[in-house]
Every structure is written in structure tokens, then in C-alpha cells.
Design an enzyme around this catalytic site. Structure first.
Site, PDB file in Angstrom:
ATOM      1  N   LYS A 112       0.830  -1.208   0.000  1.00  0.00           N
ATOM      2  CA  LYS A 112       0.000   0.000   0.000  1.00  0.00           C
ATOM      3  C   LYS A 112       0.873   1.269   0.000  1.00  0.00           C
ATOM      4  O   LYS A 112       0.454   2.311  -0.469  1.00  0.00           O
ATOM      5  CB  LYS A 112      -0.929   0.028   1.215  1.00  0.00           C
ATOM      6  CG  LYS A 112      -1.842  -1.181   1.377  1.00  0.00           C
ATOM      7  CD  LYS A 112      -2.867  -1.289   0.261  1.00  0.00           C
ATOM      8  CE  LYS A 112      -4.013  -2.225   0.617  1.00  0.00           C
ATOM      9  NZ  LYS A 112      -3.637  -3.638   0.699  1.00  0.00           N
TER      10      LYS A 112
HETATM   11  C1  LIG Z   1      -4.262  -4.812   0.291  1.00  0.00           C
HETATM   12  C2  LIG Z   1      -3.424  -6.010   0.211  1.00  0.00           C
HETATM   13  C3  LIG Z   1      -3.680  -7.019  -0.723  1.00  0.00           C
HETATM   14  C4  LIG Z   1      -4.840  -6.971  -1.682  1.00  0.00           C
HETATM   15  O1  LIG Z   1      -4.700  -5.947  -2.653  1.00  0.00           O
HETATM   16  P1  LIG Z   1      -5.978  -5.420  -3.443  1.00  0.00           P
HETATM   17  O2  LIG Z   1      -5.479  -4.288  -4.246  1.00  0.00           O
HETATM   18  O3  LIG Z   1      -6.964  -4.996  -2.389  1.00  0.00           O
HETATM   19  O4  LIG Z   1      -6.501  -6.541  -4.256  1.00  0.00           O
HETATM   20  C5  LIG Z   1      -2.817  -8.103  -0.772  1.00  0.00           C
HETATM   21  N1  LIG Z   1      -1.783  -8.220   0.091  1.00  0.00           N
HETATM   22  C6  LIG Z   1      -1.519  -7.266   1.011  1.00  0.00           C
HETATM   23  C7  LIG Z   1      -0.375  -7.462   1.945  1.00  0.00           C
HETATM   24  C8  LIG Z   1      -2.313  -6.134   1.105  1.00  0.00           C
HETATM   25  O5  LIG Z   1      -2.047  -5.187   2.010  1.00  0.00           O
END
Ligand SMILES: *Cc1c(COP(=O)(O)O)cnc(C)c1O
Length: 496
Positions: A112
Site C-alpha cells: 500500500k
Molecule cells: C491490500 C493487500 C492485498 C490486496 O490488494 P488489493 O489491491 O486490495 O486486491 C494483498 N496483500 C496485502 C499485503 C495487502 O495489504
């Protein structure tokens, strides 16, 4: 070429990139999408010699066309700096037959950070461009990683406040500790008694609540979103897929033009949609492998064409993927129905009202770019331990879901195309689950003892993000029911 944005549920009205970023969600409840996806027209040889920041500018400037070069470069250079603990920003590691794209070298050690370290800069620049006078309130629902990454990005940014809602019993101990110790006099963290979908739905409802909007406006506030429904989150995520391809070319692992597969551990469908957009831009991606955990609503959707959220919500060891309503799928659906906003809107309304929808067979035929599968909890743990055994490379639970699905994919298809797996979190963020997968004896250890043990067995230094929370005091302890979220927001903002 100027790129404008329109809503997946709208009637053709178009807004600029900066307006779309400011609004987050469209007023009609739809998501902003570029009217046309720009083409990647720079030579791969040139791209392969660029730094991450240069490549980010090349990709993002094609989408954010109302930002000046100076504005966008300032945003990029403020985001992708020494907050990341490696100069490559997103290194690519070859291990156990796949290329792991490590997206966890930012401030909160999950992917993120790749988008949320730049979003505050994009948003404050967008506010200036559009003469916004109100203070911007970022409302965020988190399944564990977005919340912390968004707060790290927005903490003490003038003209903004950020309120994060997380499922009180649905995140890892380290994730929770990271959030409730967040500093900054504009950050607010609230636990809710429901799950992530409850939080996300309540946040979306607040965005669409006209009365609340008027009350906030009178008090000098307006909402925006740091969730991946914001196009300002999605576009920065396209960059690292292009970067991964360029890295493979530079390293000589592939030749310019060769195809690769991309395998993404998926929850809200944001990360994989960014890969899909990269493909639309012209990046030679063959398959988009969509990996789910036991909340396998997307696997069922790719198989049957029916999206059905009416099922039990399962708490897994990959909590950031514990999601039954994958918001960004709406952007794909909109494309599949030939940009027919009415049809898209009807399907989304059916999802809200009845809990499911079914796409037509013509729409389903266009899904051949995607391969969906899922990993059980036992398979995920086994993959962590196997990859560690084979390659002495320790992956987190989310990445292990993707690695498991990659194994299933190659067994089924015998496809040998080089594959990039999005490695979305550091194993340090999910220490307990990761260490238990390596050896069940670790279950007896405390959270930070496990952190030190992880460092000992891998030789990887404990990240600063973890050192920071070892002794940090808890600063946020509010917990409310999902139905009381609007009241909590008003309370925080002092709006009567
Ligand atoms: C948010 C997240 C995901 C999923 O990603 P999306 O864009 O919501 O599909 C997968 N792994 C981790 C560690 C995340 O923080």
C-alpha cells in the site's frame, strides 16, 4: 493527449484527473475510470535504463495530464525517497522458479506504501489546482494495511485530517499495533465490531450522504478517499509492473517484447486491476493470475460469471485479502459491458440489494486474460515453508497465497512464461503466521521474540517500521459498531 475521467455509473460527464483524485468516489456512487487508457509509447530500452522515479513520471504523466511536469515530479520525488529502504524502490528477486516483485520496502512494509506515499502529495496538489478551501478529511476503511500506510502518508500534512476504520478482530497483532500507535495530530483510528466489508460499505455510504456533506461543508470540511477506489491510488500501482518488466529486460531475463505473466494476491482487486491497465497500455503481459484466499468470491466469479457475496466471511492468516466485496472489480465490469454505465450500475445495484449478480456470456468471454484460483490456509502455510526450504527466501502469507496459486496454474497449464509474483507484504508484518508455518514450535513465543527469531533464521535485518512499534505507546483505543461510524466521524470533527 489529455486524459479525462468518467464514472462507471455516470452519464458521460467528464472530470480532470485532479478532480477525480479530489472526489475519490463519483457522486453517483460509481468509480472514476480514464475515458481512454493511454499507450506506453516510450521505447523499452529507454525505460529499462530509467530509475524508478523517472519511470514513474513517464507512466503517471500519461494519466494525470492536468498536473504540470513540475507538480508531478515534485509529488514523485517527495514520495519515492529515503522512506524506502532500497534505492530500487521495488526490487525483483528470483526465487524458486518465479520473480518476486518486492513491494514492501516503504514506511509500513506493505505494498500500500507504493501508492499511499504519493497520494497525499497528489491530493494536496489537486486541492490547490481546484481552489479548494475546505479542509480535506480522508475517510478510510482498512483490512489492515491501507490504514497504516494512509496515516503514514497523511500524518501532519497541512489541510488534511485522516480517519481510519479497521475491523477490531480482523487484523494481525503487528498491524493493529502499527495503527493504534500512530502519531500525528490529524490522525484518528477507530476499531469497529464488524468486518472489513461492513467498514467499507459504511464509508461508501458516508461519501454518498448529501446531508452529511452539507453539514461538513458548513463546518469547513470535505471528504476524500485513500482507498483504492481513488484513481490516485490506482495509477501509481501501474508503475511497478512496467518497472518489473523493464528490470527483466535490463537483467537479460527476457527480451523486449517477450510476454510475462503477472500473479497478484487479491482482495479489493486494485493491485491486479493496475496490472490489467498496464497490459492495456501495451505492456506485454500474457495472463493475469488472480489469487484469492479462502474468501474465494473472485475465483468463483471467474469460473461461473456469477459474483456472489452471500457466504460466510472467513478470517484467514492473509487478513488484507479477507474481502467479499472487491470494489475495483466494478472498473473491470464497466469495460466488459462496453462502457455501458447503465448496465454496470444495474449489476452493482443488484450486488447491494440481492448480494449477487451475473454477467452475460459475451462479457465472460472477455475474461480470458485472467486466471483465477485460490489457496486454502493449509496450502498457504505449506508454501511458506517449502519456498523457505528450497530457496531460503521467507515470504509473507499474502504472497504465499499467490505462490500457491502459481503452482496450481503451472500444474494445470504447463505454461513456462516467466512470471512476476507481486510480493505485497514483508514477512515481518505477519510474523506469527509466517513463523508458525516454518515450525509450529514458534507458537509459544511472544510477538517481538518472534520478530527477533525471524531475523535470526533469515539474516534479514528487522525493518525500522517494526523497531518503531516495539515500545510505542497506544494512542488510539476507540471501538464502535459499524452503524455508529457516521456519529464517530462527526464527533471527531466536532460537527453537531
Ligand atoms: C491490500 C493487500 C492485498 C490486496 O490488494 P488489493 O489491491 O486490495 O486486491 C494483498 N496483500 C496485502 C499485503 C495487502 O495489504
Amino acid at each position: 493527449m489529455e486524459v479525462l475521467y468518467r464514472s462507471t455509473r455516470g452519464h458521460g460527464e467528464q472530470v480532470t484527473a485532479s478532480q477525480a483524485i479530489l472526489q475519490g468516489l463519483s457522486e453517483d456512487g460509481g468509480l472514476f475510470v480514464p475515458v481512454e487508457i493511454p499507450k506506453l509509447d516510450t521505447d523499452m530500452k529507454v525505460l529499462s535504463e530509467m530509475t524508478y522515479q523517472e519511470l514513474a513520471y513517464t507512466v503517471m504523466s500519461k494519466f494525470f495530464t492536468d498536473f504540470t511536469e513540475e507538480e508531478l515530479k515534485h509529488c514523485i520525488n517527495s514520495a519515492y525517497d529515503s522512506k524506502f529502504d532500497v534505492p530500487e524502490i521495488a526490487p525483483l528477486v528470483h526465487a524458486d522458479g518465479a520473480y518476486y516483485l518486492e513491494l514492501f520496502h516503504g514506511a509500513t512494509i506493505a505494498f500500500k506504501d507504493m501508492a499511499l506515499s504519493i497520494l497525499p502529495h497528489l491530493l494536496t496538489t489537486a486541492a490547490k489546482k481546484n481552489q479548494v478551501k475546505n479542509e480535506i478529511v480522508i475517510l478510510t476503511a482498512t483490512s489492515g494495511d491501507t490504514g497504516k500506510a494512509a496515516m503514514a502518508g497523511f500524518a501532519d500534512v497541512p489541510g488534511t485530517k485522516i480517519i481510519v476504520f479497521y475491523p477490531k478482530n480482523g487484523v494481525s497483532p503487528i498491524q493493529e499495533k502499527q495503527m493504534v500507535t500512530q502519531k500525528g495530530n490529524n490522525t484518528y483510528v477507530v476499531g469497529i465490531t464488524g468486518n472489513f466489508d461492513d467498514a467499507q460499505t459504511a464509508v461508501k455510504n458516508m461519501f454518498n450522504d448529501k446531508e452529511l456533506e452539507a453539514e461538513l461543508d458548513a463546518a469547513g470540511y470535505q471528504f476524500s478517499s485513500a482507498n483504492s477506489i481513488n484513481i490516485g491510488r490506482l495509477v501509481p500501482q501501474i508503475v511497478y509492473y512496467v518497472y518489473a518488466y523493464a528490470t527483466l529486460v535490463r537483467q537479460g531475463a527476457i527480451k523486449d517484447g517477450d510476454k510475462i505473466n503477472v500473479d497478484v494476491p487479491t482482495g479489493n482487486f486494485g493491485n491486479i486491476l493496475a496490472a490489467f491497465y498496464a497490459k492495456q497500455m501495451g505492456l506485454p503481459i500474457a495472463k493475469l493470475i488472480c489469487a484469492s484466499n479462502e474468501n474465494k468470491v473472485l475465483f468463483d466469479f471467474f469460473r461461473t460469471g456469477v459474483y456472489d457475496r452471500k457466504r460466510d466471511f472467513i478470517l484467514t492468516t492473509s487478513p488484507s485479502m479477507d474481502i467479499l466485496i472487491s470494489s475495483n472489480l466494478e472498473r473491470l465490469i464497466y469495460r466488459l459491458c462496453g462502457h455501458d454505465a447503465d448496465q454496470c450500475s444495474q449489476l452493482m445495484k443488484a450486488l447491494t440489494a440481492e448480494g449477487s449478480y451475473e454477467i452475460t456470456s459475451e462479457m465472460k468471454e472477455q475474461l480470458s486474460d485472467f486466471y483465477g484460483n485460490y489457496a486454502t490456509e493449509a496450502e498457504t502455510a505449506e508454501t511458506i515453508s517449502k519456498v523457505f526450504e528450497h530457496a531460503h527466501y521467507l515470504i509473507d502469507t499474502h504472497t504465499a497465497v499467490a505462490a500457491t496459486v502459481y503452482r496450481k496454474y503451472t500444474e494445470e497449464t504447463k505454461d513456462k512464461t516467466p512470471t512476476v509474483i507481486a510480493s505485497t507484504a514483508s514477512p515481518y508484518k505477519f510474523t506469527r503466521s509466517v513463523m508458525n508455518a516454518v515450525d509450529s514450535k514458534y507458537d509459544a513465543m511472544g510477538d517481538f521474540e518472534l520478530v527477533d527469531e525471524l531475523s535470526r533464521i533469515t539474516g534479514v535485518k528487522v525493518p525500522q517500521a517494526i523497531e518503531d512499534i516495539r515500545t510505542a505507546p497506544v494512542l488510539h483505543d476507540t471501538v464502535v459498531d459499524a452503524c455508529d461510524m457516521p456519529a464517530a466521524v462527526k464527533n471527531i470533527l466536532g460537527v453537531k
